[in-house]
Design an enzyme around this catalytic site. Sequence first.
Site: not given
Ligand code: FPP
Length: 230
Positions: A15, A63
Amino acid sequence: MEEEKIPQSIAIIMDGNGRYAKKNNLPIAIGHKNGCDNLEVILEEVVRLHIKYFTVYAFSTENWKRSKEEVNNLMSLFHIYMPRILKKALNNNVKIHFIGDIESLDEELKNMCYEMINQTKNMTGTIFSIAFNYGSRNEIIRAIKKIKIEDINNLDEEKFSTYLDTNGIKDPDLLIRTSGECRLSNFLLWQISYSEIYITNVFWPEFSIDELHKALSQYSMRERRYGTRV
Ligand code: FPP
């Protein structure tokens, strides 16, 4: 660290890509991209440490409710990084597994997932599970639908586990969540019943190898009791 104190199975809720981007005045797309780059780094370290099971939350069933722009951006990143992860898996004896409803993905993404599973099926090292279009409640409902009516009376916890997407994957010894939120976000609700939980304020793109070792070191000091008084 003593060998026996290294967890055999770890799971990560990656996250904080968005907050990392905001903090650094970057577009959110770069936050996600750096998050993908970091996953490659952490995967390599997990392999180096001979951790047998590694599970990450890449994209949840919830998501899809993000803006079209962000969902499209994440999907483009998956198209770019999945082949890179496949290459890394082949070079590092990693077997790729998916948890989540990959059947309902579009043909191209679904084929990409099956390609990754097929190409790594004979690998004998770390089993890397990618939670993609994953939600724990969705997984449990899909599991229940697979059970034959005549088998219900003999169902026990061990048998039920075999219907889950994580069949064959050891329940996480350690669950790590980056970015400080203290919630499970519909991730592995059945499987983490006895997991140790480690939450760090560090945003996922900044969760370095050193940060991983901090989590492992904390884990090594925990006393796991599984409800007993030892
Ligand atoms: C949460 O951060 C993260 C995600 C929704 C995506 C996580 C995915 C990856 C890091 C890449 C995975 C890749 C592969 C190829 C398997 P957020 O956007 O919710 O962060 P925030 O809460 O600070 O907004």
